[in-house]
Design a protein around this motif. Structure first.
Motif, PDB file in Angstrom:
ATOM      1  N   PHE A  87       0.847  -1.187   0.000  1.00 53.85           N
ATOM      2  CA  PHE A  87       0.000   0.000   0.000  1.00 53.85           C
ATOM      3  C   PHE A  87       0.889   1.247   0.000  1.00 53.85           C
ATOM      4  CE2 PHE A  87      -1.881  -3.486   2.313  1.00 53.85           C
ATOM      5  CZ  PHE A  87      -3.147  -3.611   1.761  1.00 53.85           C
ATOM      6  N   ARG A 109      -2.843   0.215  -3.748  1.00 58.05           N
ATOM      7  CA  ARG A 109      -3.885   1.079  -3.179  1.00 58.05           C
ATOM      8  C   ARG A 109      -3.284   2.101  -2.220  1.00 58.05           C
ATOM      9  NH1 ARG A 109      -7.798   0.854   1.024  1.00 58.05           N
ATOM     10  NH2 ARG A 109      -7.008  -1.130   1.820  1.00 58.05           N
ATOM     11  N   VAL A 118      -3.565   4.416   1.105  1.00 59.78           N
ATOM     12  CA  VAL A 118      -4.256   4.388   2.398  1.00 59.78           C
ATOM     13  C   VAL A 118      -3.768   5.553   3.252  1.00 59.78           C
ATOM     14  CG1 VAL A 118      -4.561   1.879   2.356  1.00 59.78           C
ATOM     15  CG2 VAL A 118      -2.537   2.851   3.464  1.00 59.78           C
ATOM     16  N   SER A 119      -4.617   5.953   4.197  1.00 62.45           N
ATOM     17  CA  SER A 119      -4.276   7.036   5.127  1.00 62.45           C
ATOM     18  C   SER A 119      -3.727   6.434   6.414  1.00 62.45           C
ATOM     19  CB  SER A 119      -5.520   7.866   5.433  1.00 62.45           C
ATOM     20  OG  SER A 119      -6.453   7.071   6.155  1.00 62.45           O
ATOM     21  N   GLU A 137      -6.402   4.663   8.364  1.00 59.62           N
ATOM     22  CA  GLU A 137      -6.642   3.278   7.935  1.00 59.62           C
ATOM     23  C   GLU A 137      -5.510   2.373   8.382  1.00 59.62           C
ATOM     24  OE1 GLU A 137      -7.909   0.831   3.870  1.00 59.62           O
ATOM     25  OE2 GLU A 137      -7.648   3.012   3.827  1.00 59.62           O
TER      26      GLU A 137
END
Length: 499
Positions: free
Chosen positions: A391, A407, A409-410, A413
């Motif tokens: 990620f 992907r 993500v923060s 997350e």
């Protein structure tokens, strides 16, 4: 593709062999498609001995047996426009599809074949499919050109740096003192790169520091240290002179392990003071050098960027997720790296009234675009393999480009994905039984024993090795062999002086 809504029509030819057509245009002879394929191969011209031959959409593949006889030393590849011919794919050495998802055709070709093969390749149209699919044909030629130009640049880089890399490997193997290896864990791993987005993530790295294993690429080591963040491991794989500046700044000593590729440019004080986890490229000479000394190392794969090497290394040391932090892969409006940066500290001393910092920073922004695209394309083209485990992590940073199926993500997350019970990768010390003088003798003997191997010649003299593989004339081949032998002898003399 424009023609994807139309069907390929199959029928038996006059001699009973299968033939086919598209929109009324036959892709093979209506009378004897096998003879047509043989004539096609016989008419192909080549003024050198190719290592790879591409045929653009050979349809039912009648030309393949004759191509193998015409070019017995080459890998024969099909580039497909249509999936109706997939049943014939298995007979080719490689098959590439024009429509290949996230990866461009050029990237697929480059990632599948060596630079030597691409720089010694021939490309031919199957004439009937060129006429049936003219637009696709033009685009395919452009993609092949991109792959070959990229291969040319890579082999040119190798030719320029190869002797330096060999000497770096000799220094590395002879000067290692505190050697460590690593045992696989299950925790989350964060790789800190030095893109501008790293800055906003530093508070979160501090906040969650105990919940993940932190790897810093060499250029991120200084900004992390400046913020009192100690990575578990610092990784470097660049053999260029400027790369070692990232490991050699004031107060850089930290309680961390340095994972260093044997070809890397490394400051002397690292060997004297720090714990080192040796890395080596499986296709490189350094593997033989470390094996000769019975030094345990971690195999890695070559990448244009240290972040790619770090990612594959991270995936090998944990079964948990891997997060890429500070991996922008795009030119920034201001500094290209999170500050402080070791190279910037030196560059700014050269700024003056007629050559200001602003003009230098603006220039680096545009100069970096092409290189960053190459790096970005590697992540995109491999994102199918990484998705689900890898990620890109940031504080909701607005990236210019995605990384394919990786992907974003923060940190919010991330806090939900981390596991408090996971086991961190652990380090173990290894012994060195030989003193430095004995090691130098072993390395000198090993160099002499492998210096005539094709692998050694291809590594240190890639251009010369390629020329001899392409050459058809026995006389010119012999002349090239004599020149290569002279160059190798000179190189061995330089290496022995170094030791």
């Amino acid at each position: 593709m424009e023609a994807s809504g139309s069907e390929i029509h199959f029928e038996n030819g006059k001699n009973g062999q299968l033939t086919c057509s598209f929109q009324g245009k036959y892709l093979h002879s209506k009378y004897n498609p096998q003879n047509e394929g043989e004539r096609f191969a016989q008419m192909l011209e080549a003024d050198f001995s190719p290592l790879c031959v591409f045929i653009i959409e050979p349809a039912l593949s009648y030309c393949l047996p004759a191509l193998k006889m015409r070019f017995p030393q080459a890998e024969i590849c099909a580039i497909r426009i249509r999936k109706e011919f997939k049943d014939y794919d298995s007979v080719w050495d490689h098959v590439f599809y024009f429509d290949s998802g996230f990866s461009s055709l050029g990237e697929c070709i480059f990632n599948s074949l060596s630079e030597e093969k691409l720089c010694s390749s021939l490309v031919f149209d199957w004439t009937a499919t060129k006429q049936a699919f003219p637009d696709e044909n033009i685009k395919i030629w452009a993609e092949i050109k991109n792959a070959i130009l990229k291969a040319r640049d890579v082999i040119g880089t190798r030719a320029f740096f190869s002797k330096r890399w060999l000497k770096n490997s000799l220094i590395f193997a002879s000067r290692l003192q505190k050697i460590y290896t690593i045992e696989k864990g299950s925790s989350s791993v964060i790789i800190a790169a030095s893109g501008p987005s790293l800055l906003s993530s530093i508070p979160f790295i501090k906040k969650f520091r105990k919940s993940f294993f932190l790897i810093a690429v060499s250029s991120a080591f200084m900004p992390l240290s400046a913020n009192e963040i100690v990575p578990d491991l610092v990784i470097s794989s660049d053999g260029g002179y400027w790369a070692k500046r990232h490991l050699d700044f004031p107060n850089s000593r930290a309680k961390t392990i340095f994972a260093l590729e044997a070809e890397s440019a490394i400051p002397g004080k690292i060997f004297e003071n720090e714990k080192i986890l040796p890395l080596f490229y499986q296709d490189g000479i350094e593997r033989h050098l470390l094996e000769a000394l019975k030094i345990k190392g971690i195999p890695t794969e070559r990448n244009g960027t240290v972040a790619g090497t770090a990612l594959q290394f991270a995936l090998s040391i944990t079964s948990g997720p891997v997060f890429l932090c500070g991996l922008d892969q795009a030119p920034a409006v201001s500094y290209q790296h999170t500050q402080p940066n070791a190279l910037e500290a030196g560059n700014e001393q050269k700024d003056f009234r007629l050559c200001t910092k602003e003009s230098r920073i603006s220039s680096s922004r545009f100069d970096s675009s092409a290189v960053l695209k190459i790096y970005r394309d590697w992540f995109v083209s491999n994102s199918n393999f990484f998705s689900g485990r890898v990620f890109r992590l940031s504080d909701n940073f607005n990236y210019q480009f995605s990384l394919g199926k990786i992907r974003e993500v923060s940190w919010e997350e991330f806090s939900k994905m981390k596991s408090e019970k996971a086991v961190f990768p652990s380090f173990h010390k290894c012994d060195i039984h030989k003193n430095r003088q004995e090691r130098k003798q072993i390395l000198s003997q090993k160099l002499a024993s492998i210096s005539e191997n094709e692998e050694f010649i291809s590594e240190v003299l890639p251009m010369d090795a390629l020329l001899i593989k392409r050459e058809i004339s026995p006389e010119k081949k012999n002349e090239l062999r004599i020149k290569i032998k002279e160059k190798i002898e000179k190189l061995l003399t330089e290496c022995n002086k170094l030791l």
